[in-house]
Design an enzyme around this catalytic site. Structure first.
Site, PDB file in Angstrom:
ATOM      1  N   LYS A  47       0.841  -1.035   0.037  1.00  0.00           N
ATOM      2  CA  LYS A  47      -0.043   0.009  -0.052  1.00  0.00           C
ATOM      3  C   LYS A  47       0.968   1.412   0.141  1.00  0.00           C
ATOM      4  CE  LYS A  47      -3.449   2.705   0.899  1.00  0.00           C
ATOM      5  NZ  LYS A  47      -4.361   3.272  -0.129  1.00  0.00           N
ATOM      6  N   CYS A 130      -2.428   9.880  -6.309  1.00  0.00           N
ATOM      7  CA  CYS A 130      -3.221   9.554  -5.255  1.00  0.00           C
ATOM      8  C   CYS A 130      -4.481  10.716  -5.378  1.00  0.00           C
ATOM      9  CB  CYS A 130      -2.861   9.532  -3.849  1.00  0.00           C
ATOM     10  SG  CYS A 130      -4.216   9.523  -2.682  1.00  0.00           S
TER      11      CYS A 130
HETATM   12  C1  DHB Z   1      -5.342   6.256  -2.355  1.00  0.00           C
HETATM   13  C2  DHB Z   1      -6.088   6.133  -3.560  1.00  0.00           C
HETATM   14  C3  DHB Z   1      -5.336   5.885  -4.792  1.00  0.00           C
HETATM   15  O1  DHB Z   1      -5.568   5.609  -6.014  1.00  0.00           O
HETATM   16  C4  DHB Z   1      -4.183   5.920  -4.677  1.00  0.00           C
HETATM   17  O2  DHB Z   1      -3.198   5.942  -5.896  1.00  0.00           O
HETATM   18  C5  DHB Z   1      -3.400   6.323  -3.456  1.00  0.00           C
HETATM   19  C6  DHB Z   1      -4.129   6.175  -2.231  1.00  0.00           C
HETATM   20  C7  DHB Z   1      -6.080   6.309  -1.156  1.00  0.00           C
HETATM   21  O3  DHB Z   1      -7.223   7.049  -1.059  1.00  0.00           O
HETATM   22  O4  DHB Z   1      -5.617   5.834  -0.212  1.00  0.00           O
END
Ligand code: DHB
Length: 313
Positions: A47, A130
């Site tokens: 993540k 993001c």
């Molecule tokens: C999140 C969503 C995304 O598409 C990304 O690239 C990074 C983080 C999020 O909201 O956590």
């Protein structure tokens, strides 16, 4: 029976299978990462992390339907130190990619610097896309000057293979501008695409949005975004230096989808929405489907058709 080779490499990193998870999909916690380690994914990515743990946005913040998903997670993650030290006492045999998503230039530089001290991290994926952070409504990937300045600073000291997770682009001017910038830096790969920002999904019975943060607006992923993922992979395949690999991401639910990404120029692929839907067994299924698909086409490895998309004359 002839052996079908679906291994690949990105820079000098060897993946026994070209299929891996997408950052964000079931890769935040220790249990999720251990599951990925045991699976048949060719590599693992975490993540996107920040310097300090984040709880993320209020729930509901993820919703899926037949054709896709919408999310506004808000970067919930355990903080970079967890992901760096997670590997310390683990014997593992597959490449480990760390996704980082600092909320400022300073934070991004700190995250790159910290990860450079850990030899277990094979590569960094800088998340420039993001879409969901309230304090910072800008998507870095759409701000070309900022990208250029940040990469300039990162490559003053960075020694790790670095890739960049890009948002989707929709016009040639943007494809050309971002490619010209990326071609100036010693990056190893790009991953395209991240979710398409600012979608809405409606619960028709309730006449309501389905996620709570950002007034219901969120990043769209899954089947429905495949045409845009393929177009971005193919544009970057023709515009970027040949030593920059492309990891295709977006709309993969079958071996045929993976074949299409590779035909457009992808060297490896990441699976997000469908991994969340189906769980860890997806890596076996996709691998089997890809091998059968390649065999039926009478190819023996992904290099036989990578980037060979024909255009109607
Ligand atoms: C999140 C969503 C995304 O598409 C990304 O690239 C990074 C983080 C999020 O909201 O956590």
């Amino acid at each position: 029976m002839d052996k079908i080779d679906i291994s690949t490499s990105i820079s000098n990193i060897k993946l026994s299978s070209c299929i891996m998870n997408a950052s964000g999909a079931l890769c935040s916690t220790e249990i999720e990462l251990l599951n990925l380690l045991k699976s048949s994914s060719g590599a693992i990515i975490t993540k996107s992390c920040t310097n300090i743990l984040r709880k993320g946005n209020l729930e509901p913040r993820y919703f899926e339907w037949k054709l896709g998903s919408i999310n506004s997670m808000g970067l919930p993650n355990l903080g970079i130190d967890f992901y760096l030290y997670f590997l310390e006492n683990i014997e593992f045999k597959k490449p480990f990619f760390l996704s980082i998503s600092g909320l400022s230039t300073e934070e991004n530089l700190l995250l790159v610097e910290k990860s450079n001290a850990f030899s277990n991290i094979d590569a960094l994926e800088l998340n420039f896309s993001c879409p969901n952070i309230n304090t910072n409504k800008k998507i870095l990937g759409y701000n070309f000057n900022e990208i250029s300045n940040l990469l300039e600073k990162i490559f003053e000291f960075n020694k790790k293979p670095v890739g960049i997770k890009l948002p989707p682009y929709f016009n040639d001017d943007h494809f050309n501008k971002i490619s010209n910038i990326l071609n100036k830096f010693p990056i190893s790969f790009v991953t395209c695409i991240n979710s398409i920002p600012n979608g809405i999904f409606i619960d028709i019975n309730k006449e309501s949005t389905v996620i709570r943060p950002n007034n219901g607006f969120g990043g769209i992923g899954g089947k429905i975004i495949k045409p845009f993922a393929l177009s971005n992979v193919n544009k970057f395949y023709s515009l970027l230096r040949k030593d920059i690999s492309i990891i295709g991401c977006g709309g993969i639910t079958s071996g045929k989808d993976i074949f299409e990404h590779i035909l457009c120029g992808a060297t490896a692929v990441q699976v997000g929405t469908q991994f969340i839907k189906e769980g860890i067994k997806i890596f076996d299924r996709l691998k089997n489907e890809l091998v059968s698909f390649i065999k039926n086409k009478d190819y023996s490895s992904i290099n036989n058709f990578k980037g060979n998309l024909k255009k109607v004359k």
